[in-house]
Scaffold this active site. Structure first.
Site, PDB file in Angstrom:
ATOM      1  N   PRO A  97     -70.158  76.133  37.032  1.00  0.00           N
ATOM      2  CA  PRO A  97     -69.422  74.869  37.015  1.00  0.00           C
ATOM      3  C   PRO A  97     -68.076  74.949  37.740  1.00  0.00           C
ATOM      4  O   PRO A  97     -67.466  73.949  38.056  1.00  0.00           O
ATOM      5  CB  PRO A  97     -69.209  74.604  35.517  1.00  0.00           C
ATOM      6  CG  PRO A  97     -70.239  75.416  34.829  1.00  0.00           C
ATOM      7  CD  PRO A  97     -70.421  76.633  35.664  1.00  0.00           C
ATOM      8  N   GLU A 124     -71.578  83.214  28.935  1.00  0.00           N
ATOM      9  CA  GLU A 124     -70.413  82.433  29.372  1.00  0.00           C
ATOM     10  C   GLU A 124     -70.065  82.733  30.827  1.00  0.00           C
ATOM     11  O   GLU A 124     -69.029  82.318  31.319  1.00  0.00           O
ATOM     12  CB  GLU A 124     -69.207  82.765  28.486  1.00  0.00           C
ATOM     13  CG  GLU A 124     -69.447  82.512  27.006  1.00  0.00           C
ATOM     14  CD  GLU A 124     -70.060  81.155  26.741  1.00  0.00           C
ATOM     15  OE1 GLU A 124     -71.110  81.102  26.062  1.00  0.00           O
ATOM     16  OE2 GLU A 124     -69.532  80.146  27.234  1.00  0.00           O
ATOM     17  N   ARG A 162     -86.148  72.064  51.846  1.00  0.00           N
ATOM     18  CA  ARG A 162     -86.520  70.791  52.480  1.00  0.00           C
ATOM     19  C   ARG A 162     -85.910  70.627  53.862  1.00  0.00           C
ATOM     20  O   ARG A 162     -86.430  69.884  54.689  1.00  0.00           O
ATOM     21  CB  ARG A 162     -86.102  69.622  51.594  1.00  0.00           C
ATOM     22  CG  ARG A 162     -86.891  69.485  50.302  1.00  0.00           C
ATOM     23  CD  ARG A 162     -86.340  68.371  49.434  1.00  0.00           C
ATOM     24  NE  ARG A 162     -86.403  67.082  50.110  1.00  0.00           N
ATOM     25  CZ  ARG A 162     -87.508  66.323  50.156  1.00  0.00           C
ATOM     26  NH1 ARG A 162     -88.624  66.744  49.599  1.00  0.00           N
ATOM     27  NH2 ARG A 162     -87.512  65.162  50.777  1.00  0.00           N
ATOM     28  N   ASP A 177     -84.343  60.755  54.638  1.00  0.00           N
ATOM     29  CA  ASP A 177     -83.971  60.899  53.233  1.00  0.00           C
ATOM     30  C   ASP A 177     -82.563  60.351  53.043  1.00  0.00           C
ATOM     31  O   ASP A 177     -81.698  60.604  53.866  1.00  0.00           O
ATOM     32  CB  ASP A 177     -83.950  62.383  52.845  1.00  0.00           C
ATOM     33  CG  ASP A 177     -85.199  62.784  52.080  1.00  0.00           C
ATOM     34  OD1 ASP A 177     -86.000  61.872  51.786  1.00  0.00           O
ATOM     35  OD2 ASP A 177     -85.356  63.969  51.801  1.00  0.00           O
TER      36      ASP A 177
HETATM   37  N1  4G3 Z   1     -72.983  73.028  37.132  1.00  0.00           N
HETATM   38  C1  4G3 Z   1     -73.599  74.174  37.507  1.00  0.00           C
HETATM   39  O1  4G3 Z   1     -73.920  74.405  38.682  1.00  0.00           O
HETATM   40  C2  4G3 Z   1     -73.877  75.192  36.434  1.00  0.00           C
HETATM   41  C3  4G3 Z   1     -74.077  76.532  36.759  1.00  0.00           C
HETATM   42  C4  4G3 Z   1     -74.325  77.466  35.743  1.00  0.00           C
HETATM   43  C5  4G3 Z   1     -74.359  77.017  34.446  1.00  0.00           C
HETATM   44  N2  4G3 Z   1     -74.581  77.849  33.392  1.00  0.00           N
HETATM   45  C6  4G3 Z   1     -74.355  79.276  33.485  1.00  0.00           C
HETATM   46  C7  4G3 Z   1     -72.894  79.521  33.631  1.00  0.00           C
HETATM   47  C8  4G3 Z   1     -72.443  80.330  34.659  1.00  0.00           C
HETATM   48  C9  4G3 Z   1     -71.071  80.544  34.784  1.00  0.00           C
HETATM   49  C10 4G3 Z   1     -70.160  79.975  33.937  1.00  0.00           C
HETATM   50  C11 4G3 Z   1     -70.619  79.164  32.926  1.00  0.00           C
HETATM   51  O2  4G3 Z   1     -69.739  78.565  32.108  1.00  0.00           O
HETATM   52  C12 4G3 Z   1     -71.993  78.936  32.777  1.00  0.00           C
HETATM   53  N3  4G3 Z   1     -74.183  75.715  34.147  1.00  0.00           N
HETATM   54  C13 4G3 Z   1     -73.930  74.818  35.121  1.00  0.00           C
END
Ligand code: 4G3
Length: 254
Positions: A97, A124, A162, A177
């Site tokens: 994220p 995490e 794709r 697309d």
């Molecule tokens: N929005 C995304 O691309 C996304 C990516 C991974 C994920 N989970 C594993 C993770 C990995 C790292 C930190 C963390 O807090 C959670 N969740 C959402």
């Protein structure tokens, strides 16, 4: 075809759950691309790189707090094994994220990065020093947290695949697309001609291909203006597009 157009797109996935990928690698467009050798996918599971009896892959965070992180040694050994096996230019991508938000432009950029090594985090996340030393690019598929990076990795793999030349049957579908031209897609219709009293727009039955093209473009412009004005503001509209959008807006007032 020039050599580059036939280039195989390789993906290596660093994940604790490789079995999650079997569905998307065996079905549909991506499944066919794998079968036709247009893309190649292999896996590196940190659990295979453990040395303790319990095959431990998680570890406690310094500073305390809830949750665990991916244990450094199995993860780094898995990433390094994937890097060592890549016999061409490669880019290590971490899905999180905290990464750059993925959109069509980002997907197009990723097709130029060679062998993509996708690191799917669990728990995490991972130690920041692993990110600093081994991750080339951090990407996010959206502002939400999932239980792992595997679904984001599948999403990224699908979107990149794709865009690999000759993966999509009729080339145009990639070009047309939505997002490829920066606009949302137009409405689509198929049989029956009347569905619960609702008819297909007459222009689509007219056989007038230029009128159909213009109608579809106008619908894309109108939808983008109504639903995603942020996308529209990024575009320099052609004269035709401006005229079509103005007519769309005017039709709402009548
Ligand atoms: N929005 C995304 O691309 C996304 C990516 C991974 C994920 N989970 C594993 C993770 C990995 C790292 C930190 C963390 O807090 C959670 N969740 C959402």
């Amino acid at each position: 075809m020039t050599k580059s157009e036939n280039k195989v797109q390789r993906f290596s996935i660093v994940t604790l759950f490789p079995d999650m990928f079997s569905g998307c690698l065996s079905q549909g467009v991506v499944g066919r691309a794998v079968k036709n050798g247009l893309i190649e996918v292999d896996f590196y599971n940190p659990r295979e790189f453990t040395h303790d009896k319990h095959r431990t892959v998680d570890d406690r965070p310094y500073g305390g707090g809830p949750g665990m992180l991916m244990m450094v040694q199995p993860l780094t050994d898995a990433i390094c094994a994937a890097k060592a096996a890549a016999d061409e230019k490669h880019t290590v991508v971490y899905l999180s994220p905290q990464g750059r938000q993925l959109n069509h432009e980002g997907v197009a950029d990723l097709t130029q990065k060679g062998h993509l090594i996708l690191v799917a985090g669990r728990y995490e996340g991972i130690d920041e020093r692993v990110i600093d030393s081994l991750i080339d690019e951090e990407w996010s598929v959206g502002d939400y947290v999932l239980s792992g990076g595997e679904i984001p990795a599948m999403l990224m793999m699908d979107a990149v695949t794709r865009l690999v030349p000759s993966v999509l049957g009729h080339e145009l579908s990639a070009v047309e697309d939505s997002f490829a031209n920066g606009l949302l897609d137009c409405p689509h219709y198929t049989r029956p001609e009347v569905l619960n009293g609702a008819s297909v727009p007459a222009v689509l039955l007219s056989g007038n291909h230029n009128k159909i093209r213009q109608w579809r473009l106008q619908q894309s412009l109108g939808r983008t203006w109504q639903r995603r004005p942020d996308l529209l503001n990024k575009l320099a509209l052609t004269e035709e597009q401006r005229v079509l959008l103005d007519a769309f807006k005017a039709s709402l007032d009548s």
